[in-house]
Scaffold this motif. Structure first.
Motif, PDB file in Angstrom:
ATOM      1  N   HIS A   6     -15.280  11.832  20.584  1.00 16.96           N
ATOM      2  CA  HIS A   6     -16.673  12.460  20.351  1.00 16.96           C
ATOM      3  C   HIS A   6     -16.640  13.268  19.259  1.00 16.96           C
ATOM      4  O   HIS A   6     -15.671  13.427  18.512  1.00 16.96           O
ATOM      5  N   PHE A   7     -18.106  13.673  18.791  1.00 12.51           N
ATOM      6  CA  PHE A   7     -18.529  14.471  17.698  1.00 12.51           C
ATOM      7  C   PHE A   7     -18.179  13.672  16.278  1.00 12.51           C
ATOM      8  O   PHE A   7     -18.826  14.243  15.288  1.00 12.51           O
ATOM      9  N   HIS A  16     -23.975  14.962   8.153  1.00 10.68           N
ATOM     10  CA  HIS A  16     -22.840  14.055   8.510  1.00 10.68           C
ATOM     11  C   HIS A  16     -22.841  12.894   7.530  1.00 10.68           C
ATOM     12  O   HIS A  16     -23.080  12.001   7.643  1.00 10.68           O
ATOM     13  N   ARG A  42     -23.713  10.650  18.261  1.00 13.83           N
ATOM     14  CA  ARG A  42     -22.445  11.311  17.575  1.00 13.83           C
ATOM     15  C   ARG A  42     -21.716  11.931  19.031  1.00 13.83           C
ATOM     16  O   ARG A  42     -20.509  12.140  18.648  1.00 13.83           O
ATOM     17  N   GLU A  43     -22.305  12.504  19.898  1.00 14.52           N
ATOM     18  CA  GLU A  43     -21.542  13.204  20.830  1.00 14.52           C
ATOM     19  C   GLU A  43     -20.977  12.304  21.771  1.00 14.52           C
ATOM     20  O   GLU A  43     -19.946  12.919  22.709  1.00 14.52           O
ATOM     21  N   ASN A 152     -22.248  19.330  29.551  1.00 18.43           N
ATOM     22  CA  ASN A 152     -21.903  19.651  28.231  1.00 18.43           C
ATOM     23  C   ASN A 152     -22.915  18.901  27.164  1.00 18.43           C
ATOM     24  O   ASN A 152     -22.818  18.702  26.037  1.00 18.43           O
ATOM     25  N   LYS A 163     -26.553  25.427  18.782  1.00 16.37           N
ATOM     26  CA  LYS A 163     -25.692  24.010  18.579  1.00 16.37           C
ATOM     27  C   LYS A 163     -25.462  23.779  16.883  1.00 16.37           C
ATOM     28  O   LYS A 163     -25.009  22.615  16.630  1.00 16.37           O
ATOM     29  N   ASP A 166     -20.349  22.724  16.351  1.00 18.78           N
ATOM     30  CA  ASP A 166     -19.863  22.114  17.607  1.00 18.78           C
ATOM     31  C   ASP A 166     -18.666  22.765  18.390  1.00 18.78           C
ATOM     32  O   ASP A 166     -17.934  23.487  17.527  1.00 18.78           O
ATOM     33  N   ASP A 167     -18.708  22.681  19.537  1.00 19.57           N
ATOM     34  CA  ASP A 167     -17.869  23.427  20.228  1.00 19.57           C
ATOM     35  C   ASP A 167     -16.934  22.295  20.624  1.00 19.57           C
ATOM     36  O   ASP A 167     -17.028  21.625  21.690  1.00 19.57           O
ATOM     37  N   PHE A 168     -15.618  21.966  20.039  1.00 21.71           N
ATOM     38  CA  PHE A 168     -14.803  20.873  20.283  1.00 21.71           C
ATOM     39  C   PHE A 168     -14.051  20.993  21.596  1.00 21.71           C
ATOM     40  O   PHE A 168     -13.656  19.902  22.052  1.00 21.71           O
ATOM     41  N   PRO A 171     -16.904  18.785  25.134  1.00 23.68           N
ATOM     42  CA  PRO A 171     -17.429  17.312  24.360  1.00 23.68           C
ATOM     43  C   PRO A 171     -18.281  17.009  25.604  1.00 23.68           C
ATOM     44  O   PRO A 171     -18.042  17.164  26.801  1.00 23.68           O
TER      45      PRO A 171
END
Length: 203
Positions: A6-7, A16, A42-43, A152, A163, A166-168, A171
């Motif tokens: 993820h991410f 990115h 990406r997510e 999520n 947003k 990112d909140d790892f 995910p």
């Protein structure tokens, strides 16, 4: 074949540019001509295919265009007692005028997803998703339309305003679990599976 986390973006773009799956693989494997055959958001985590030989790229991409690739995803989303499963959801998806998200509109369907239940855990459920088509954000938009947006998801059903970072720890609960096809170069039957696990998947 890579098992994307993820991410991590697939290819350079936007914010990115260097830290992408393509960039990492080219550097670590010393394959400067490596190219993606398809993409994942990406997510989204899971199985993704790359082509080493540019001469064969069109043959592999052609499998996606002619729908000869069988893809299976898994997702964690709310449970609805009134939703009869399994089901096939078809709709016409178009990009919104005001942002990058997709929306369902009237007209002939251009997207199709089969939704099956794997397991239920209280208010949530573990779903298997089999897309026949590959529209942008198709699975995220379809589950939102069914009233069960993926856990999520920062974009569906509503775009979250905060947003930028990112909140790892949270995910998107969407995983490209497997991909199968007949190799257009060798003629072999091929199937690949992700070894990753959704954080909220029931044991």
């Amino acid at each position: 074949v890579a098992d994307k986390p993820h991410f991590l973006a697939c290819i350079p773009g936007g914010r990115h540019l260097r830290e992408t799956l393509l960039g990492r693989l080219r550097r670590e494997l010393d394959l400067p001509q490596l190219t993606p055959i398809h993409r994942l958001d990406r997510e989204t985590a899971g199985v993704m295919l790359f082509c080493i030989d540019p001469a064969h790229r069109a043959a592999y991409q052609g499998l996606f265009q002619t729908r000869e690739v069988r893809k299976t995803y898994e997702a964690i989303a709310p449970w609805r007692d009134d939703l009869a499963l399994p089901l096939v959801h078809r709709s016409r998806l178009l990009e919104r005028d005001d942002c990058f998200r997709m929306q369902e509109v009237a007209g002939a369907a251009n997207s199709e997803t089969r939704v099956e239940l794997i397991a239920r855990a209280g208010a949530l459920a573990h779903y298997r998703l089999s897309p026949l088509t590959g529209r942008k954000h198709q699975l995220r938009a379809h589950l939102t339309a069914l009233g069960i947006p993926i856990v999520n998801d920062p974009w569906y059903p509503a775009l979250l305003p905060d947003k930028a970072v990112d909140d790892f720890s949270q995910p998107l609960q969407l995983l490209a679990r497997s991909i199968a096809f007949t190799d257009p170069v060798s003629g072999e039957a091929r199937q690949f599976h992700s070894e990753r696990r959704l954080l909220l998947a029931p044991d």
